[in-house]
Design an enzyme around this catalytic site. Sequence first.
Site, PDB file in Angstrom:
ATOM      1  N   ASP A  67       0.815  -1.211   0.000  1.00  0.00           N
ATOM      2  CA  ASP A  67       0.000   0.000   0.000  1.00  0.00           C
ATOM      3  C   ASP A  67       0.848   1.260   0.000  1.00  0.00           C
ATOM      4  O   ASP A  67       2.056   1.227   0.153  1.00  0.00           O
ATOM      5  CB  ASP A  67      -0.944   0.005   1.215  1.00  0.00           C
ATOM      6  CG  ASP A  67      -0.247  -0.466   2.493  1.00  0.00           C
ATOM      7  OD1 ASP A  67       0.958  -0.232   2.645  1.00  0.00           O
ATOM      8  OD2 ASP A  67      -0.932  -1.086   3.335  1.00  0.00           O
ATOM      9  N   ASN A 136      -7.738  -3.096  14.310  1.00  0.00           N
ATOM     10  CA  ASN A 136      -9.120  -3.425  13.935  1.00  0.00           C
ATOM     11  C   ASN A 136      -9.184  -4.609  12.972  1.00  0.00           C
ATOM     12  O   ASN A 136     -10.216  -4.866  12.369  1.00  0.00           O
ATOM     13  CB  ASN A 136      -9.813  -2.203  13.328  1.00  0.00           C
ATOM     14  CG  ASN A 136      -9.132  -1.716  12.049  1.00  0.00           C
ATOM     15  OD1 ASN A 136      -8.141  -2.291  11.607  1.00  0.00           O
ATOM     16  ND2 ASN A 136      -9.661  -0.650  11.469  1.00  0.00           N
ATOM     17  N   HIS A 138      -7.335  -4.972  10.179  1.00  0.00           N
ATOM     18  CA  HIS A 138      -7.050  -4.697   8.772  1.00  0.00           C
ATOM     19  C   HIS A 138      -5.719  -5.319   8.351  1.00  0.00           C
ATOM     20  O   HIS A 138      -4.809  -5.499   9.159  1.00  0.00           O
ATOM     21  CB  HIS A 138      -7.095  -3.199   8.462  1.00  0.00           C
ATOM     22  CG  HIS A 138      -5.932  -2.393   8.948  1.00  0.00           C
ATOM     23  ND1 HIS A 138      -6.054  -1.386   9.874  1.00  0.00           N
ATOM     24  CD2 HIS A 138      -4.618  -2.419   8.631  1.00  0.00           C
ATOM     25  CE1 HIS A 138      -4.885  -0.830  10.098  1.00  0.00           C
ATOM     26  NE2 HIS A 138      -3.988  -1.452   9.349  1.00  0.00           N
ATOM     27  N   GLU A 143      -9.663  -2.063   5.273  1.00  0.00           N
ATOM     28  CA  GLU A 143     -10.351  -1.799   6.530  1.00  0.00           C
ATOM     29  C   GLU A 143     -11.598  -2.684   6.660  1.00  0.00           C
ATOM     30  O   GLU A 143     -12.104  -3.220   5.660  1.00  0.00           O
ATOM     31  CB  GLU A 143     -10.774  -0.325   6.587  1.00  0.00           C
ATOM     32  CG  GLU A 143      -9.620   0.673   6.510  1.00  0.00           C
ATOM     33  CD  GLU A 143      -8.875   0.854   7.810  1.00  0.00           C
ATOM     34  OE1 GLU A 143      -9.022  -0.006   8.720  1.00  0.00           O
ATOM     35  OE2 GLU A 143      -8.139   1.840   7.937  1.00  0.00           O
TER      36      GLU A 143
END
Length: 245
Positions: A67, A136, A138, A143
């Site tokens: 990313d 979380n 990811h 996400e």
Amino acid sequence: MRTIRCKNYEEMSRRAADVIAAQLILDPKTVLGLATGTTPVGCYQRLIELNREGAIDFSEVSTYNLDEYRGLTHDDPQSYHYFMADQLFNHVNIKAANTHVPDGSNPDAASACAEYDHMVENAGYVDLQLLGIGNNGHIGFNEPCSDFPVGTHCVDLTESTIRANSRLFEREEDVPRQAYTMGVGTIMKARRVLVLASGEAKADAVRAMCYGPVEPGCPASALRLHPDCIVIADEAALSKCPEGL
């Protein structure tokens, strides 16, 4: 999914570097998928040491990062282009032309993402994909959402991810709100996946990845369906998983 329990971050980093080093020895032309953030830094430091000792060779290796922040130029100190050069590429004998990161400086999201998908596909996809895991759940910048994204796409970062990444910026307001990221579908095409997790803050996400339902609310849970996924985590990150793991 196989799990390797380590005492601390240092052991986790060494074990991860050992797995990657073995891959490079077996296949000097390995296609590596790489990750950023603080978690893989210790692993990268060990790989640099092994390269300097002559134990591993990067001269024919190619890399594809997961990313990049949207809107940052390659030479921006907060960009992942810059991070990878600073933390690994500038210190090993890898050819710059063989390193690839999504082009966050391209404002045309559709073009930037399609171009990166084409590059990864032309490389035959990744032999070994290194991942961290977000608080979380990811992976990359995928996400929690309503489905598993397939290809590279532009994502709006959640507030929890922005807060977590703000430690690397002067102010939270400086953290970009969007990023280009490989999709879960692309990650799953890697022939082997290596997930690193360290610290108590990751314990809920690691438990959800290993024991919760496989659903896009925890993107990392998809890795349970991968035929060759190894989780290397320290005791703190595994503190909410069964002791026998």
